[in-house]
Design a protein around this motif. Structure first.
Motif, PDB file in Angstrom:
ATOM      1  N   SER A  17       9.185  -3.488   0.297  1.00  0.00           N
ATOM      2  CA  SER A  17       8.904  -4.859   0.723  1.00  0.00           C
ATOM      3  C   SER A  17       7.689  -4.904   1.642  1.00  0.00           C
ATOM      4  CB  SER A  17      10.109  -5.437   1.466  1.00  0.00           C
ATOM      5  OG  SER A  17      10.306  -4.746   2.683  1.00  0.00           O
ATOM      6  N   GLU A  18       7.181  -6.115   1.873  1.00  0.00           N
ATOM      7  CA  GLU A  18       6.046  -6.280   2.773  1.00  0.00           C
ATOM      8  C   GLU A  18       6.386  -5.903   4.216  1.00  0.00           C
ATOM      9  OE1 GLU A  18       2.499  -9.465   3.793  1.00  0.00           O
ATOM     10  OE2 GLU A  18       4.062 -10.021   2.382  1.00  0.00           O
ATOM     11  N   PRO A  19       7.547  -6.318   4.750  1.00  0.00           N
ATOM     12  CA  PRO A  19       7.877  -5.887   6.115  1.00  0.00           C
ATOM     13  C   PRO A  19       7.962  -4.364   6.245  1.00  0.00           C
ATOM     14  CG  PRO A  19       9.260  -7.735   5.482  1.00  0.00           C
ATOM     15  CD  PRO A  19       8.518  -7.304   4.249  1.00  0.00           C
ATOM     16  N   GLU A  20       8.519  -3.705   5.248  1.00  0.00           N
ATOM     17  CA  GLU A  20       8.602  -2.250   5.287  1.00  0.00           C
ATOM     18  C   GLU A  20       7.205  -1.631   5.256  1.00  0.00           C
ATOM     19  OE1 GLU A  20      10.813   1.432   2.974  1.00  0.00           O
ATOM     20  OE2 GLU A  20      11.043  -0.591   2.187  1.00  0.00           O
ATOM     21  N   ALA A  21       6.308  -2.229   4.482  1.00  0.00           N
ATOM     22  CA  ALA A  21       4.925  -1.735   4.420  1.00  0.00           C
ATOM     23  C   ALA A  21       4.267  -1.826   5.788  1.00  0.00           C
ATOM     24  CB  ALA A  21       4.128  -2.529   3.384  1.00  0.00           C
ATOM     25  N   GLU A  22       4.503  -2.918   6.492  1.00  0.00           N
ATOM     26  CA  GLU A  22       3.899  -3.076   7.819  1.00  0.00           C
ATOM     27  C   GLU A  22       4.480  -2.067   8.807  1.00  0.00           C
ATOM     28  OE1 GLU A  22       1.176  -4.748   8.488  1.00  0.00           O
ATOM     29  OE2 GLU A  22       1.165  -5.302   6.374  1.00  0.00           O
ATOM     30  N   LEU A  23       5.753  -1.753   8.673  1.00  0.00           N
ATOM     31  CA  LEU A  23       6.341  -0.730   9.541  1.00  0.00           C
ATOM     32  C   LEU A  23       5.721   0.640   9.292  1.00  0.00           C
ATOM     33  CD1 LEU A  23      10.129  -1.674   9.478  1.00  0.00           C
ATOM     34  CD2 LEU A  23       8.570  -1.804  11.429  1.00  0.00           C
ATOM     35  N   VAL A  24       5.475   0.961   8.040  1.00  0.00           N
ATOM     36  CA  VAL A  24       4.860   2.249   7.713  1.00  0.00           C
ATOM     37  C   VAL A  24       3.421   2.288   8.207  1.00  0.00           C
ATOM     38  CG1 VAL A  24       4.100   3.731   5.804  1.00  0.00           C
ATOM     39  CG2 VAL A  24       6.374   2.698   5.748  1.00  0.00           C
ATOM     40  N   ALA A  29       8.021  -4.575  -4.339  1.00  0.00           N
ATOM     41  CA  ALA A  29       7.372  -3.319  -3.965  1.00  0.00           C
ATOM     42  C   ALA A  29       5.917  -3.524  -3.541  1.00  0.00           C
ATOM     43  CB  ALA A  29       7.443  -2.338  -5.128  1.00  0.00           C
ATOM     44  N   ARG A  30       5.523  -2.753  -2.535  1.00  0.00           N
ATOM     45  CA  ARG A  30       4.159  -2.780  -2.017  1.00  0.00           C
ATOM     46  C   ARG A  30       3.638  -1.360  -1.988  1.00  0.00           C
ATOM     47  NH1 ARG A  30       2.724  -8.110  -1.489  1.00  0.00           N
ATOM     48  NH2 ARG A  30       1.244  -7.598   0.104  1.00  0.00           N
ATOM     49  N   GLU A  31       2.366  -1.189  -2.297  1.00  0.00           N
ATOM     50  CA  GLU A  31       1.761   0.131  -2.153  1.00  0.00           C
ATOM     51  C   GLU A  31       0.867   0.125  -0.927  1.00  0.00           C
ATOM     52  OE1 GLU A  31      -0.636   1.330  -5.481  1.00  0.00           O
ATOM     53  OE2 GLU A  31      -1.624  -0.595  -5.596  1.00  0.00           O
ATOM     54  N   ILE A  32       0.862   1.241  -0.240  1.00  0.00           N
ATOM     55  CA  ILE A  32       0.043   1.401   0.954  1.00  0.00           C
ATOM     56  C   ILE A  32      -1.096   2.335   0.589  1.00  0.00           C
ATOM     57  CG2 ILE A  32      -0.019   2.197   3.346  1.00  0.00           C
ATOM     58  CD1 ILE A  32       3.028   1.517   3.385  1.00  0.00           C
ATOM     59  N   LEU A  33      -2.305   1.880   0.839  1.00  0.00           N
ATOM     60  CA  LEU A  33      -3.506   2.617   0.493  1.00  0.00           C
ATOM     61  C   LEU A  33      -4.230   3.065   1.750  1.00  0.00           C
ATOM     62  CD1 LEU A  33      -4.778   0.095  -2.191  1.00  0.00           C
ATOM     63  CD2 LEU A  33      -3.495   2.190  -2.603  1.00  0.00           C
TER      64      LEU A  33
END
Length: 71
Positions: free
Chosen positions: A13-20, A51-55
Protein backbone atom coordinates in the motif's frame (compact mmCIF):
# COMPACT_ATOMS: atom_id res chain seq x y z
CA UNK A 1 16.16 11.82 -9.58
CA UNK A 2 17.93 10.55 -12.64
CA UNK A 3 16.64 7.92 -15.01
CA UNK A 4 18.83 5.09 -13.67
CA UNK A 5 16.16 3.92 -11.23
CA UNK A 6 15.84 0.37 -9.99
CA UNK A 7 13.21 -1.37 -7.89
CA UNK A 8 14.16 -1.64 -4.25
CA UNK A 9 11.03 -3.49 -3.16
CA UNK A 10 7.29 -3.81 -3.60
CA UNK A 11 4.89 -3.22 -0.73
CA UNK A 12 1.16 -3.61 -0.36
CA UNK A 13 0.00 0.00 0.00
CA UNK A 14 0.95 3.66 -0.25
CA UNK A 15 1.21 4.15 3.54
CA UNK A 16 3.50 1.13 3.77
CA UNK A 17 5.64 2.56 0.95
CA UNK A 18 6.05 5.81 2.87
CA UNK A 19 7.09 3.90 5.99
CA UNK A 20 9.76 2.05 4.03
CA UNK A 21 10.97 5.26 2.39
CA UNK A 22 11.23 7.07 5.74
CA UNK A 23 14.75 6.01 6.74
CA UNK A 24 16.20 6.38 3.24
CA UNK A 25 16.27 10.18 2.79
CA UNK A 26 18.12 11.03 6.03
CA UNK A 27 20.87 8.64 4.90
CA UNK A 28 21.14 10.28 1.48
CA UNK A 29 19.21 7.72 -0.57
CA UNK A 30 16.54 9.47 -2.59
CA UNK A 31 13.55 7.33 -3.45
CA UNK A 32 10.13 7.48 -4.99
CA UNK A 33 7.13 5.24 -4.93
CA UNK A 34 4.54 4.55 -7.59
CA UNK A 35 1.76 2.09 -8.34
CA UNK A 36 2.93 -1.18 -9.79
CA UNK A 37 1.68 -2.51 -13.08
CA UNK A 38 0.62 -5.79 -11.43
CA UNK A 39 -3.02 -5.03 -12.12
CA UNK A 40 -2.63 -3.31 -15.49
CA UNK A 41 -6.02 -2.29 -16.79
CA UNK A 42 -7.68 -2.32 -13.40
CA UNK A 43 -9.81 0.76 -12.83
CA UNK A 44 -8.98 1.98 -16.35
CA UNK A 45 -5.49 3.08 -15.36
CA UNK A 46 -6.42 4.96 -12.20
CA UNK A 47 -4.46 3.79 -9.21
CA UNK A 48 -6.76 3.51 -6.22
CA UNK A 49 -4.42 1.88 -3.77
CA UNK A 50 -2.82 -1.49 -3.93
CA UNK A 51 0.76 -2.53 -4.44
CA UNK A 52 3.44 0.14 -4.74
CA UNK A 53 7.01 -0.20 -5.91
CA UNK A 54 9.80 1.77 -4.31
CA UNK A 55 12.54 2.94 -6.64
CA UNK A 56 16.04 4.19 -5.85
CA UNK A 57 19.06 5.14 -7.88
CA UNK A 58 21.05 2.10 -8.97
CA UNK A 59 24.08 3.49 -7.16
CA UNK A 60 22.09 3.63 -3.88
CA UNK A 61 20.53 0.17 -4.12
CA UNK A 62 22.84 -1.73 -1.75
CA UNK A 63 22.77 1.01 0.88
CA UNK A 64 18.99 1.25 0.63
CA UNK A 65 18.65 -2.54 1.03
CA UNK A 66 20.79 -2.40 4.16
CA UNK A 67 18.73 0.46 5.59
CA UNK A 68 15.38 -1.24 5.12
CA UNK A 69 16.74 -4.53 6.44
CA UNK A 70 17.45 -2.78 9.77
CA UNK A 71 13.84 -1.67 10.15
Amino acid sequence: MSDDLVRLTVVGSEPEAELVRGPLAPEGSESLQRPTDFAAGALDGWAAGGAREILVRASDLETARELIARE
